[in-house]
Design an enzyme around this catalytic site. Structure first.
Site, PDB file in Angstrom:
ATOM      1  N   PHE A  75       0.828  -1.203   0.000  1.00  0.00           N
ATOM      2  CA  PHE A  75       0.000   0.000   0.000  1.00  0.00           C
ATOM      3  C   PHE A  75       0.863   1.254   0.000  1.00  0.00           C
ATOM      4  O   PHE A  75       0.599   2.211  -0.732  1.00  0.00           O
ATOM      5  CB  PHE A  75      -0.948  -0.016   1.207  1.00  0.00           C
ATOM      6  CG  PHE A  75      -1.949   1.097   1.167  1.00  0.00           C
ATOM      7  CD1 PHE A  75      -3.079   1.003   0.368  1.00  0.00           C
ATOM      8  CD2 PHE A  75      -1.754   2.259   1.910  1.00  0.00           C
ATOM      9  CE1 PHE A  75      -3.999   2.040   0.307  1.00  0.00           C
ATOM     10  CE2 PHE A  75      -2.669   3.298   1.860  1.00  0.00           C
ATOM     11  CZ  PHE A  75      -3.793   3.190   1.053  1.00  0.00           C
ATOM     12  N   GLN A  78      -7.950  -8.677  -4.003  1.00  0.00           N
ATOM     13  CA  GLN A  78      -8.084  -7.434  -4.753  1.00  0.00           C
ATOM     14  C   GLN A  78      -9.137  -7.643  -5.837  1.00  0.00           C
ATOM     15  O   GLN A  78      -9.929  -8.585  -5.747  1.00  0.00           O
ATOM     16  CB  GLN A  78      -6.722  -7.026  -5.336  1.00  0.00           C
ATOM     17  CG  GLN A  78      -5.688  -6.628  -4.279  1.00  0.00           C
ATOM     18  CD  GLN A  78      -5.987  -5.273  -3.625  1.00  0.00           C
ATOM     19  OE1 GLN A  78      -6.914  -4.548  -4.014  1.00  0.00           O
ATOM     20  NE2 GLN A  78      -5.210  -4.942  -2.581  1.00  0.00           N
ATOM     21  N   GLY A 137      -7.906  -2.893  -1.002  1.00  0.00           N
ATOM     22  CA  GLY A 137      -8.329  -2.054  -2.119  1.00  0.00           C
ATOM     23  C   GLY A 137      -9.660  -1.364  -1.914  1.00  0.00           C
ATOM     24  O   GLY A 137     -10.231  -0.817  -2.857  1.00  0.00           O
ATOM     25  N   ASP A 144      -8.362  -2.298  10.694  1.00  0.00           N
ATOM     26  CA  ASP A 144      -7.343  -1.335  11.104  1.00  0.00           C
ATOM     27  C   ASP A 144      -7.639  -0.038  10.388  1.00  0.00           C
ATOM     28  O   ASP A 144      -8.248  -0.040   9.307  1.00  0.00           O
ATOM     29  CB  ASP A 144      -5.929  -1.789  10.698  1.00  0.00           C
ATOM     30  CG  ASP A 144      -5.632  -1.426   9.253  1.00  0.00           C
ATOM     31  OD1 ASP A 144      -6.148  -2.118   8.350  1.00  0.00           O
ATOM     32  OD2 ASP A 144      -4.946  -0.420   9.015  1.00  0.00           O
ATOM     33  N   CYS A 167     -18.320   8.028  28.569  1.00  0.00           N
ATOM     34  CA  CYS A 167     -17.043   7.318  28.460  1.00  0.00           C
ATOM     35  C   CYS A 167     -16.368   7.266  29.826  1.00  0.00           C
ATOM     36  O   CYS A 167     -16.339   8.262  30.547  1.00  0.00           O
ATOM     37  CB  CYS A 167     -16.145   8.037  27.462  1.00  0.00           C
ATOM     38  SG  CYS A 167     -14.518   7.273  27.267  1.00  0.00           S
ATOM     39  N   CYS A 176     -13.121   6.340  30.193  1.00  0.00           N
ATOM     40  CA  CYS A 176     -11.665   6.270  30.009  1.00  0.00           C
ATOM     41  C   CYS A 176     -10.985   7.287  30.926  1.00  0.00           C
ATOM     42  O   CYS A 176     -11.610   8.197  31.452  1.00  0.00           O
ATOM     43  CB  CYS A 176     -11.264   6.491  28.548  1.00  0.00           C
ATOM     44  SG  CYS A 176     -11.037   8.200  28.045  1.00  0.00           S
ATOM     45  N   CYS A 235     -11.474  10.966  30.019  1.00  0.00           N
ATOM     46  CA  CYS A 235     -12.802  11.506  30.334  1.00  0.00           C
ATOM     47  C   CYS A 235     -13.026  11.597  31.837  1.00  0.00           C
ATOM     48  O   CYS A 235     -13.781  12.441  32.305  1.00  0.00           O
ATOM     49  CB  CYS A 235     -13.890  10.672  29.655  1.00  0.00           C
ATOM     50  SG  CYS A 235     -13.924  10.981  27.866  1.00  0.00           S
ATOM     51  N   HIS A 270      -8.104   8.552  24.151  1.00  0.00           N
ATOM     52  CA  HIS A 270      -9.569   8.484  24.208  1.00  0.00           C
ATOM     53  C   HIS A 270     -10.150   7.820  22.959  1.00  0.00           C
ATOM     54  O   HIS A 270     -11.030   6.958  23.062  1.00  0.00           O
ATOM     55  CB  HIS A 270     -10.169   9.883  24.380  1.00  0.00           C
ATOM     56  CG  HIS A 270     -11.639   9.906  24.114  1.00  0.00           C
ATOM     57  ND1 HIS A 270     -12.566   9.540  25.064  1.00  0.00           N
ATOM     58  CD2 HIS A 270     -12.338  10.163  22.976  1.00  0.00           C
ATOM     59  CE1 HIS A 270     -13.775   9.599  24.531  1.00  0.00           C
ATOM     60  NE2 HIS A 270     -13.664   9.974  23.267  1.00  0.00           N
TER      61      HIS A 270
END
Lengths: 377, 377
Positions: free
Chosen positions: B97, B190, B217, B267, B305, B307, B310, B336
């Site tokens: 990529f 692909q 792709g 991802d 949240c 976390c 937060c 976060h």
């Protein structure tokens, strides 16, 4: 009284001492180093990490916070502690140093200083009353009188007039201070590199009975021996039972020299600034982790350090982070350098308590400067 | 076999499923999002923080690490896990990529791709054999076959020829792979936006019997409905019992759409990239914390949240950090946003397990896009 200070142990062979400083946001022992959090953040670190590395008090800059986000915004957030989520102690400087070093097109008058903001060029006015009002709004535990730090090249006439004005500004700072019961206002000794001016200034300030005293106008480019001599002349005129703060000093040699001349508090951007530049402070001196020699070095920054960075990462990885311009690099070195310096202060306190300050100093400095015989910083 | 994969629960009303992926560096359940650590660091965060927010696998970029610091340096450090001090799982992409998007002056041949490094302009050559050798040296748990991702505007003839070459490259990648027992090599489907090419490519790849398959792709600028249709056409041709990875997708709407079409792994740089730009992902959609409206907002980024960011910091403080260009700002928003996305994945897994995936999806997306009816990202 906002703070209480007590000398716990005195070194028998020098002016070094261990003290206990009680503030509205925690008690800690001195000598202590204060990490610099200019814009209400010790660059790259969280308050949780500051606690983890043993920081008890941080310094924030009045000038910067006044211009951005504005002391009214910080006050609305509940004050600087709440704003930056730091429940330890905070000291704010007066803004004087930045007005005289950072701002543009200054005009100094008896009333105060007109200058242009380094952010947007707008005309601003800073005076003892403005500085104290801003510091009252920010709400730090220790605040500083508004002073002028004369430039290195200033002649005696300038320094004398400046010190006299700084003294009048100190009186005005005291009068302007609205919360002496929750914020301790420290006076700042000026007088350049003229011992007699320093002594006269110290005595006059002491007559005003501040809860603590700073020595300002040093570490601005003069030889270190000159700074040490000024400390020797000045400190004996400051009250034994009040904290003494040497502004702008963070190198190990100067810290030892100042501690043995009776200094209790230090601040400096040195450990954090060199960290962002890729330089680590180690027990064997400075280590420039960007250097090619560390490309395949799988050792920690400092084999004698037990900080999280040294327990986790290698020099080779840290070098990669700096070359790849990854933010984690400055972050990890900042953490390490502050841990290093705060551990040094802890070592100093223990050595004074145990009557082996000179031995500790010599062992530390001979390892630190082993490869730098001229003690270059 | 380097990995084992098992489907634990299937949604009755869609292709969504909960799986368990066992890797040499830990076991985790899917659907899972992989934070991107391009240069062997998830920008601004430590491995300790990645563990804290629930990351189990991160992605690193072969192209970047090959050029700097070099896979030989990483191998000498003991491999990528040791180098970056991350003991969870790692996936490396093939470098394809980046060669096709980042490098300059490309020349694609059957043997591989000649191009100029984006760092120093030097001529480089990347092929299936080079990519796999680099990935073998880096030592990730999952590695990817070398492929070409054709540009959005490529015509059918180009895509067809490219997919055929990518298939030959996949065979060569398999043959070049030296450590199939400790690194699982995934094939990449692909075929552009031509369903028949996708199906043919998927079938041919499946015949090569990879331990997992990616759909590549996509998410390169096409309308999302086009991406969803390609997934609908492609995924049924991938083996039910092997993990399926949709490359480059990280927005909540697309994650839900892909999960219900049978995708297990994701991802994307989205959460980390927008964080550095001052944008938070919240249960009520994107929040641009730089905006003036948050100057005096003393709420957390996301009231829903839990976390650390937060629980600790306000929007007003975070806004200040971004305006003051303080590194702590990007750091806290990165933390976060990844927490948010990893929690979303956890919510998705729980909802599939409990037979309420559609309800969870509708509730989540209607809150997330409440202020953005067109689901702008």
């Amino acid at each position: 009284m906002a703070i209480r200070f007590e000398v716990l142990v005195r070194d028998r062979r020098s002016g070094a001492r261990v003290g206990r400083l009680v503030t509205p946001h925690g008690t800690f022992e001195t000598p202590m180093f204060m990490p610099v959090g200019t814009q209400a953040t010790v660059k790259t670190l969280t308050p949780e990490e500051l606690r983890e590395i043993g920081a008890k008090i941080v310094l924030a800059n009045t000038y910067h916070l006044w211009l951005r986000p504005g002391e009214d915004v910080v006050a609305e957030a509940g004050g600087l502690h709440r704003f930056m989520a730091w429940d330890g102690a905070i000291l704010t400087d007066s803004g004087g140093f930045q007005v005289f070093s950072l701002a543009e097109r200054r005009r100094v008058e008896e009333e105060g200083v007109y200058f242009r903001s380094h952010l947007d060029g707008s005309v601003k006015f800073m005076s003892p009353e403005v500085s104290i009002a801003v510091q009252n709004a920010l709400g730090a535990d220790i605040i500083m009188a508004f002073d002028e730090c004369p430039p290195l090249e200033a002649d005696r006439a300038y320094v004398e007039a400046s010190a006299a004005r700084t003294l009048r500004w100190a009186e005005r700072s005291l009068r302007a201070h609205r919360y002496p019961e929750r914020q301790a206002l420290f006076g700042i000794v000026q007088g350049g590199f003229y011992p007699d001016l320093r002594v006269a200034h110290a005595r006059a300030l002491v007559a005003l009975d501040f809860p603590g005293y700073a020595v300002g106008g040093l570490s601005i480019g003069e030889p270190k021996e000159v700074m040490y001599r000024i400390l020797e002349e000045t400190v004996p005129h400051l009250p034994e039972g009040k904290p003494r703060y040497l502004m702008g000093v963070g190198s190990p040699d100067a810290i030892f020299a100042a501690v043995e001349r009776g200094i209790d508090l230090f601040d400096s951007v040195l450990p954090t600034r060199i960290a962002r530049n890729g330089t680590a402070m180690t027990s064997r001196g400075r280590l420039v982790v960007r250097n090619a020699e560390y490309r395949r070095s799988w050792e920690p920054l400092d084999a004698n350090c037990d900080c999280k960075v040294c327990r986790t990462f290698t020099r080779g990885y840290l070098r990669h982070l700096f070359h790849a311009e990854e933010m984690l690099g400055p972050r990890l070195l900042t953490y390490h350098n502050l841990y290093f310096l705060l551990s040094l202060m802890e070592g100093i306190r223990a050595s004074i308590r145990e009557g082996r300050f000179q031995e500790f100093k010599e062992a530390f400095l001979s390892a630190y400067y082993a490869d730098q015989p001229h003690r270059g910083f």
